[in-house]
Design an enzyme around this catalytic site. Structure first.
Site, mmCIF file in Angstrom:
data_model
loop_
_atom_site.group_PDB
_atom_site.id
_atom_site.type_symbol
_atom_site.label_atom_id
_atom_site.label_comp_id
_atom_site.label_asym_id
_atom_site.label_seq_id
_atom_site.Cartn_x
_atom_site.Cartn_y
_atom_site.Cartn_z
ATOM 1 N N HIS A 55 0.879 -1.160 0.010
ATOM 2 C CA HIS A 55 -0.142 0.046 -0.020
ATOM 3 C C HIS A 55 0.759 1.320 0.083
ATOM 4 O O HIS A 55 1.957 1.334 0.764
ATOM 5 C CB HIS A 55 -1.115 0.041 1.037
ATOM 6 C CG HIS A 55 -0.366 -0.029 2.602
ATOM 7 N ND1 HIS A 55 -0.194 1.130 3.231
ATOM 8 C CD2 HIS A 55 -0.171 -1.210 3.339
ATOM 9 C CE1 HIS A 55 0.389 0.858 4.285
ATOM 10 N NE2 HIS A 55 0.427 -0.409 4.531
ATOM 11 N N ASP A 83 -0.407 4.037 0.646
ATOM 12 C CA ASP A 83 -0.935 5.436 1.501
ATOM 13 C C ASP A 83 -0.327 5.335 2.906
ATOM 14 O O ASP A 83 0.284 4.311 3.149
ATOM 15 C CB ASP A 83 -2.339 5.417 1.712
ATOM 16 C CG ASP A 83 -2.824 3.990 2.264
ATOM 17 O OD1 ASP A 83 -2.485 3.005 2.029
ATOM 18 O OD2 ASP A 83 -3.852 4.071 3.069
ATOM 19 N N ASP A 112 5.871 1.454 6.668
ATOM 20 C CA ASP A 112 4.664 1.145 6.496
ATOM 21 C C ASP A 112 3.978 2.090 5.482
ATOM 22 O O ASP A 112 3.539 3.092 5.726
ATOM 23 C CB ASP A 112 4.160 1.233 7.725
ATOM 24 C CG ASP A 112 2.520 0.695 7.891
ATOM 25 O OD1 ASP A 112 2.102 0.180 6.616
ATOM 26 O OD2 ASP A 112 1.770 0.819 8.741
ATOM 27 N N GLU A 118 -5.275 1.375 2.291
ATOM 28 C CA GLU A 118 -4.956 0.236 3.338
ATOM 29 C C GLU A 118 -5.343 0.881 4.767
ATOM 30 O O GLU A 118 -5.921 0.425 5.622
ATOM 31 C CB GLU A 118 -3.688 -0.349 3.055
ATOM 32 C CG GLU A 118 -3.501 -1.672 4.088
ATOM 33 C CD GLU A 118 -3.336 -1.733 5.371
ATOM 34 O OE1 GLU A 118 -3.298 -2.659 5.743
ATOM 35 O OE2 GLU A 118 -2.742 -0.661 5.682
ATOM 36 N N ASP A 151 4.618 -6.110 4.453
ATOM 37 C CA ASP A 151 3.846 -5.074 5.063
ATOM 38 C C ASP A 151 3.671 -5.389 6.639
ATOM 39 O O ASP A 151 2.784 -5.047 7.086
ATOM 40 C CB ASP A 151 2.588 -4.850 4.465
ATOM 41 C CG ASP A 151 1.735 -3.674 5.093
ATOM 42 O OD1 ASP A 151 2.531 -2.968 5.453
ATOM 43 O OD2 ASP A 151 0.374 -3.664 5.036
ATOM 44 N N HIS A 196 -25.154 24.080 28.959
ATOM 45 C CA HIS A 196 -24.296 24.825 30.084
ATOM 46 C C HIS A 196 -24.331 23.641 31.154
ATOM 47 O O HIS A 196 -25.559 23.278 31.618
ATOM 48 C CB HIS A 196 -24.896 25.976 30.337
ATOM 49 C CG HIS A 196 -23.957 26.941 31.121
ATOM 50 N ND1 HIS A 196 -23.611 26.439 32.587
ATOM 51 C CD2 HIS A 196 -23.442 27.976 30.903
ATOM 52 C CE1 HIS A 196 -22.813 27.400 32.743
ATOM 53 N NE2 HIS A 196 -22.766 28.261 32.332
ATOM 54 N N THR A 216 -17.174 24.282 30.337
ATOM 55 C CA THR A 216 -18.257 23.917 31.193
ATOM 56 C C THR A 216 -19.474 23.432 30.066
ATOM 57 O O THR A 216 -20.446 24.081 30.466
ATOM 58 C CB THR A 216 -18.777 24.730 32.291
ATOM 59 O OG1 THR A 216 -18.893 26.035 31.762
ATOM 60 C CG2 THR A 216 -17.504 24.962 33.360
ATOM 61 N N HIS A 259 3.024 3.885 12.174
ATOM 62 C CA HIS A 259 1.747 4.548 12.901
ATOM 63 C C HIS A 259 2.192 5.633 14.019
ATOM 64 O O HIS A 259 1.525 6.447 14.510
ATOM 65 C CB HIS A 259 0.501 3.841 13.430
ATOM 66 C CG HIS A 259 -0.055 2.583 12.406
ATOM 67 N ND1 HIS A 259 -1.199 2.253 12.299
ATOM 68 C CD2 HIS A 259 0.327 2.267 11.234
ATOM 69 C CE1 HIS A 259 -1.557 1.592 11.344
ATOM 70 N NE2 HIS A 259 -0.424 1.463 10.680
HETATM 71 N N1 BES Z 1 1.291 -2.686 8.207
HETATM 72 C C1 BES Z 1 0.116 -2.693 8.963
HETATM 73 C C2 BES Z 1 -0.292 -4.171 9.462
HETATM 74 C C3 BES Z 1 0.427 -4.547 10.484
HETATM 75 C C4 BES Z 1 0.269 -3.962 11.864
HETATM 76 C C5 BES Z 1 1.053 -5.744 10.325
HETATM 77 C C6 BES Z 1 1.027 -4.278 12.940
HETATM 78 C C7 BES Z 1 1.876 -6.326 11.468
HETATM 79 C C8 BES Z 1 1.824 -5.411 12.633
HETATM 80 C C9 BES Z 1 -1.123 -1.990 8.216
HETATM 81 O O1 BES Z 1 -0.723 -1.133 7.532
HETATM 82 C C10 BES Z 1 -2.226 -1.568 9.306
HETATM 83 O O2 BES Z 1 -2.179 -0.772 9.999
HETATM 84 N N2 BES Z 1 -3.341 -2.112 9.143
HETATM 85 C C11 BES Z 1 -4.393 -1.916 9.843
HETATM 86 C C12 BES Z 1 -5.591 -2.553 9.111
HETATM 87 C C13 BES Z 1 -7.150 -2.066 9.525
HETATM 88 C C14 BES Z 1 -7.216 -0.595 9.141
HETATM 89 C C15 BES Z 1 -8.056 -2.895 8.915
HETATM 90 C C16 BES Z 1 -4.264 -2.285 11.270
HETATM 91 O O3 BES Z 1 -3.850 -3.415 11.546
HETATM 92 O O4 BES Z 1 -4.841 -1.438 11.990
HETATM 93 ZN ZN ZN Z 2 1.031 -1.236 6.275
#
Ligand code: BES
Ligand code: ZN
Length: 477
Positions: free
Chosen positions: A98, A100, A132, A166, A195, A228, A330, A445
């Protein structure tokens, strides 16, 4: 010199150019979850297509249609399908990745601009998407380009499928795979996806399992507008109070899911499976240091891994509509949406998960006697995947790893999800191998995401070596 050795030599020579290519793509902020970045996501897909076409690949751009992102109607970014080589005497490998990335803001705590690749002295290549999944996606391209440059014949026909959604649930992709199974993807012998990540920082692995994910929104709405708290506090049922109460009922502080029946579908661990947790290169000391603070729940490494790979978990992600800015407003928010998801494992069924979660929340809400309106919405999901690592595709992956890294890879599963893995397996009826490039501490992430220069360069070799091994493997064995 064997072809693969010549290939390795040229990869060594061209290291700096490969880093420059990574720099070029990290600079395209292809954040699929941010409407304002959508043109950049499209630009990234077009960049890939142009580069593959320049090499001589045949590409097909598929635009999956429209998306409704918080009320804004957007074009979904293209899925780039490709074919590089079409020799009936060669095997055909389909690769997926992917293009993105996750959102990234300097104010999240990045040391440097997330979209400017920085080469650190310790070998880290820091930038959003470096691991990633732009590094691995480039890996396939640079492998093919390097073969051409060195005059080495590609050992297999390559098909590819690169998507730009993705990180936002792969909207539209499954339909394309189903539609193209007997067309564009026809003739695929095996699939390889890069990935995911190593279990630690030193030892490579092959991966044969992923968890699924079921994502929910829990909405509570009360008055027609924010109120409020001085005037209405204590006199109306507050949506936020109901929501906090319900969220607190989902999971305990040690990660145990409180939804009745959720663990009933989980496949028991056999003695044979228990043994697979022996001798893996995985240490709590290293993990706690990556986490900066030791916040681990379990005392034993194997229990941490089981809760990552083998048991369902439930995480609470956020609350929309709540007051979250700095200062002391508040307010009584009128409508709030709590967001949580479960990671699912064999043999959990998404429909059953949704039924149990919804029933439980309805029952708990009824106990509150609140006059607010509560609704459970399942927003997206993906099923878990488990495959036998004995398939020749895995043997090819293991041989390639030994050639590049000089060690036998660990066999791992993952806690994260790549739902398309199962879609490929079921619709193309072929084996899928997960062959990671990055290491456990890459911070996908997270802030300061990186790929180590070693993993990037050796990873480009690994993907090429794998293609050479597939060419020499009897896939029917
Ligand atoms: N590269 C990750 C998948 C991943 C995460 C593999 C951690 C191994 C360990 C992928 O880009 C991802 O984050 N996938 C999402 C998928 C979801 C949006 C359906 C995830 O795992 O949160
Ligand atoms: Zn990924």
């Amino acid at each position: 010199m064997a072809d693969v050795e010549k290939y390795f030599d040229l990869v060594n020579q061209d290291q700096q150019a490969f880093i420059e290519t990574l720099r070029e793509v990290v600079a395209i902020p292809s954040v699929s979850g941010d409407a304002a970045r959508r043109p950049d996501v499209v630009r990234m897909g077009e960049w890939l297509q142009a580069r593959w076409e320049a090499l001589g690949a045949t590409c097909k751009r598929v635009d999956p249609g429209k998306q409704n992102l918080h009320g804004e109607i957007l074009d979904l970014p293209p899925v780039i399908l490709g074919q590089y080589g079409n020799d009936p005497n060669k095997k055909t490998v389909l690769v997926y990745g992917h293009y993105d990335v996750q959102p990234a803001l300097i104010e999240d705590g990045w040391e440097t601009d997330p979209f400017v690749l920085v080469e650190k002295e310790d070998g880290r290549l820091v930038g959003r998407g470096s691991t990633d999944d732009k590094g691995p996606v480039l890996g396939w391209l640079l492998c093919a380009e390097t073969h051409k440059k060195a005059g080495i014949e590609m050992p297999v026909n390559l098909k590819f499928c690169f998507e730009g959604m993705e990180e936002s649930g792969s909207e539209g992709l499954d339909e394309i795979i189903v539609e193209e199974a007997d067309k564009w993807f026809k003739g695929t012998d095996v699939v390889c996806i890069s990935d995911n990540y190593w279990l630690g920082k030193n030892k490579p692995c092959l991966t044969h399992g992923l968890r699924g994910v079921s994502y929910f929104h829990l909405q509570v709405e009360g008055p027609g507008a924010d109120l409020h708290s001085g005037v209405f506090g204590g006199t109306v049922h507050e949506p936020m109070t109901d929501l906090v109460h319900l969220l607190s009922k989902l999971v305990d502080v040690n990660g145990k899911i409180q939804v009745p029946g959720i663990y009933d579908q989980v496949m028991p661990i056999t003695d044979e499976e228990e043994e697979t947790y022996n001798n893996l290169e995985f240490s709590h000391t290293a993990l706690a240091s990556d986490l900066k603070n030791d916040v681990l729940i379990h005392a034993e490494e194997r229990d941490t891994l089981k809760h990552r790979w083998r048991f369902p978990t439930l995480s609470i992600h956020g609350v929309e509509g709540a007051f979250y800015a700095s200062g002391d407003k508040t307010v009584i928010p009128a409508k709030v949406r709590g967001k949580f998801s479960l990671r699912t494992v064999p043999n959990m069924e998404p429909a059953k998960v949704a039924e149990l979660v919804t029933k439980y929340l309805n029952d708990e809400f009824a106990k509150l006697g609140s006059k607010n309106k509560m609704q459970v919405i399942e927003t997206h999901g993906g099923r878990w995947w488990y495959s036998s690592p004995k398939h020749p595709n895995f043997v090819a992956g293991a041989k390639a790893t030994e050639k590049v890294y000089g060690v036998k890879p660990d066999l791992t599963r993952e806690g994260g999800s790549i739902p398309v893995t199962l879609t490929f397996e079921e619709n193309l009826n072929v084996n899928v191998l997960l062959l990671p490039m990055g290491a456990s501490d890459d911070g996908a992430h997270s802030i300061n995401e990186k790929i180590d220069k070693r993993n990037y360069i050796e990873g480009i070799k690994l993907l090429g070596a794998y293609l050479h091994e597939v060419a020499n493997t009897d896939l029917s064995a």
